[in-house]
Motif scaffolding. Structure first.
Motif, PDB file in Angstrom:
ATOM      1  N   ASP A 110       0.852  -1.182   0.000  1.00 16.69           N
ATOM      2  CA  ASP A 110       0.000   0.000   0.000  1.00 16.69           C
ATOM      3  C   ASP A 110       0.903   1.254   0.000  1.00 16.69           C
ATOM      4  OD1 ASP A 110      -3.065   0.883   0.972  1.00 16.69           O
ATOM      5  OD2 ASP A 110      -1.467   2.261   1.568  1.00 16.69           O
ATOM      6  N   HIS A 111       0.671   2.131  -0.956  1.00 13.66           N
ATOM      7  CA  HIS A 111       1.518   3.320  -1.135  1.00 13.66           C
ATOM      8  C   HIS A 111       1.505   4.228   0.107  1.00 13.66           C
ATOM      9  CE1 HIS A 111       3.124   6.626  -3.717  1.00 13.66           C
ATOM     10  NE2 HIS A 111       2.380   7.396  -2.961  1.00 13.66           N
ATOM     11  N   VAL A 112       0.350   4.362   0.742  1.00 18.96           N
ATOM     12  CA  VAL A 112       0.224   5.227   1.920  1.00 18.96           C
ATOM     13  C   VAL A 112       0.994   4.625   3.101  1.00 18.96           C
ATOM     14  CG1 VAL A 112      -1.420   6.092   3.613  1.00 18.96           C
ATOM     15  CG2 VAL A 112      -1.951   6.246   1.183  1.00 18.96           C
ATOM     16  N   ALA A 114       3.475   2.738   2.848  1.00 18.40           N
ATOM     17  CA  ALA A 114       4.901   2.865   2.503  1.00 18.40           C
ATOM     18  C   ALA A 114       5.405   4.269   2.838  1.00 18.40           C
ATOM     19  CB  ALA A 114       5.110   2.542   1.029  1.00 18.40           C
ATOM     20  N   HIS A 115       4.586   5.308   2.563  1.00 18.09           N
ATOM     21  CA  HIS A 115       4.999   6.667   2.947  1.00 18.09           C
ATOM     22  C   HIS A 115       5.258   6.728   4.461  1.00 18.09           C
ATOM     23  CE1 HIS A 115       5.026   9.344  -0.447  1.00 18.09           C
ATOM     24  NE2 HIS A 115       3.793   9.071  -0.826  1.00 18.09           N
ATOM     25  N   LEU A 116       4.413   6.066   5.250  1.00 15.69           N
ATOM     26  CA  LEU A 116       4.577   6.084   6.709  1.00 15.69           C
ATOM     27  C   LEU A 116       5.839   5.346   7.151  1.00 15.69           C
ATOM     28  CD1 LEU A 116       0.897   5.480   7.847  1.00 15.69           C
ATOM     29  CD2 LEU A 116       2.229   7.584   8.084  1.00 15.69           C
ATOM     30  N   LEU A 325       9.220  12.422  -1.506  1.00 15.36           N
ATOM     31  CA  LEU A 325       8.367  12.304  -2.688  1.00 15.36           C
ATOM     32  C   LEU A 325       8.164  10.836  -3.019  1.00 15.36           C
ATOM     33  CD1 LEU A 325       9.946  15.169  -4.806  1.00 15.36           C
ATOM     34  CD2 LEU A 325       7.755  15.213  -3.613  1.00 15.36           C
ATOM     35  N   ASP A 326       7.283  10.581  -3.981  1.00 15.43           N
ATOM     36  CA  ASP A 326       7.017   9.197  -4.361  1.00 15.43           C
ATOM     37  C   ASP A 326       8.308   8.507  -4.783  1.00 15.43           C
ATOM     38  OD1 ASP A 326       4.420   9.511  -3.759  1.00 15.43           O
ATOM     39  OD2 ASP A 326       3.709   9.697  -5.819  1.00 15.43           O
ATOM     40  N   ASN A 327       8.538   7.325  -4.233  1.00 12.38           N
ATOM     41  CA  ASN A 327       9.759   6.586  -4.522  1.00 12.38           C
ATOM     42  C   ASN A 327       9.504   5.096  -4.320  1.00 12.38           C
ATOM     43  OD1 ASN A 327      10.951   5.626  -1.697  1.00 12.38           O
ATOM     44  ND2 ASN A 327       9.991   7.613  -1.385  1.00 12.38           N
TER      45      ASN A 327
HETATM   46 ZN    ZN Z   1       2.709   9.555  -2.595  1.00 19.36          ZN
END
Ligand code: ZN
Ligand code: KG4
Length: 360
Positions: A110-112, A114-116, A325-327
């Protein structure tokens, strides 16, 4: 264990190799900002096509820069939700092909979430984060709070009821005639402005609310820059403004940026204070504040979050700039924990526009 990550949820095509969930061996990001700039926002079809063109060279480069061969990989991870569905499908298809051809597990992330996790992958020698943690994701698409019992047990506590904070930054920048995405420019101009020049609203919502709202702030910036419309939306017509952004001096523009930034950051900090005042899951105290997403690169937000952590006695984990940023490094990093928990996926993995982090 070496994991290759793939990320294609929005307008960045990214791939990375991460060892044991934390050590970033490579982190390649091909941004498409130039392709979308003239439209003032991301065009989904253009994003999908650009991902198709870039995904193979980006994966090759991630392997090369990490100094590894495909045969060294123990798993392939992909951000498969949430995001633009056509864009996600490109990464998911590429990751499936790679995992299948190498005979290694495929892990959907899950992208969110992953940000966390991005702030946990921090500097060498730093210990992993302690849980339970309060999570904050601030990006162009999300402004949400989460309770995190572990890196892979994440539940949503609240979120924006209108614009995301990054979106508000981008819209404020557009009102000021600055380029897209405007967040970094507003941040830079704010440094030379007076943050009290304009008294922009700080949204609170209900006394117990952990939700956010940024549309009122955006409208206040619009009226400050262009004047209150003389005729307008209220009458079903197109709003006519007294002036446009070109009437502003550089000083006034910097003042609008600084005042906007003060209000936007204060609105985020206010909800964090409310959440931290509540007991953590299990009834104890929050140990960590995990922060992620593009706006976590913001200079004022970073400073105020560190101060908040000091006041509240929580360890604040801000991502290093390259992971804000997105990575794909955050994708490969979190996948290590999913794999360890036995949560590998089969080739039937699907892409989804929605996040997995449900309400508690
Ligand atoms: Zn993002
Ligand atoms: O996480 P991200 O790359 O993509 C999404 O998932 O949305 O975040 C991009 C957002 C954009 O709205 C951009 O303007 C904002 O992050 N941003 C910033 C800064 N750097 C990027 N906003 C405020 N200050 C910054 N320094």
């Amino acid at each position: 264990m070496l994991i290759l990550g793939v990320e294609s949820s929005c307008d960045e095509t990214a791939s990375a190799v991460v060892r044991d969930g934390r050590e970033v061996l490579s982190n390649v990001i091909a941004s498409q900002h130039d392709l979308h700039a003239e439209y003032g926002g991301v065009v989904p079809e253009i994003a999908s096509r650009a991902h198709v063109e870039r995904i193979v060279p980006v994966v090759r480069r991630a392997l090369r820069e990490a100094g590894v061969t495909p045969g060294d990989l123990g798993a392939v991870a992909v951000g498969h939700r949430p995001g633009l569905i056509g864009a996600l499908l490109v990464g998911v298809s590429a990751a499936k092909a790679l995992a299948w051809s190498l005979g290694v597990p495929l892990v959907g992330v899950d992208h969110v979430e992953a940000h966390l996790y991005s702030g946990v992958m921090a500097a060498e020698g730093q210990a992993g984060a302690a849980y339970p943690a309060l999570g904050l994701v601030v990006s162009g698409g999300h402004t949400s709070l989460y309770e995190c019992r572990s890196p892979i047990d994440v539940r949503r506590l609240g979120g924006t009821i209108d614009d995301a904070v990054g979106e508000a930054y981008d819209k404020a920048a557009a009102i000021l005639g600055l380029g897209h995405p405007g967040g970094p420019t507003v941040d830079r101009l704010a440094a030379s402005g007076d943050d009290r020049a304009f008294d922009f609203p700080i949204s609170r919502l209900g006394p117990d609310s952990l939700d956010f709202s940024f549309s009122g702030l955006k409208t206040a910036v619009l009226y400050a820059v262009r004047g209150v419309p003389v005729s307008g939306e209220r009458h079903g017509g197109k709003a006519e403004f007294a002036r446009d952004a070109s009437a502003l001096t550089d000083k006034q523009r910097a003042d609008v940026c600084a005042s906007f930034q003060r209000a936007a950051v204060a609105a985020v900090v206010l909800k964090l204070e409310r959440a931290l005042a509540r007991p953590a899951p299990g009834g104890g105290r929050w140990k960590t504040l995990l922060v992620g997403g593009g706006v976590s690169a913001n200079s004022r937000l970073r400073k105020e979050l560190l101060a908040l952590g000091g006041r509240r006695g929580v360890d604040v984990r801000l991502p290093p700039m390259g992971l804000c940023l997105d990575n794909a490094a955050m994708i490969a990093g979190l996948a290590f924990h999913r794999l360890a928990a036995g949560l590998a996926d089969g080739l039937s993995l699907t892409a989804s526009p929605f996040s997995a982090a449900a309400a508690p």
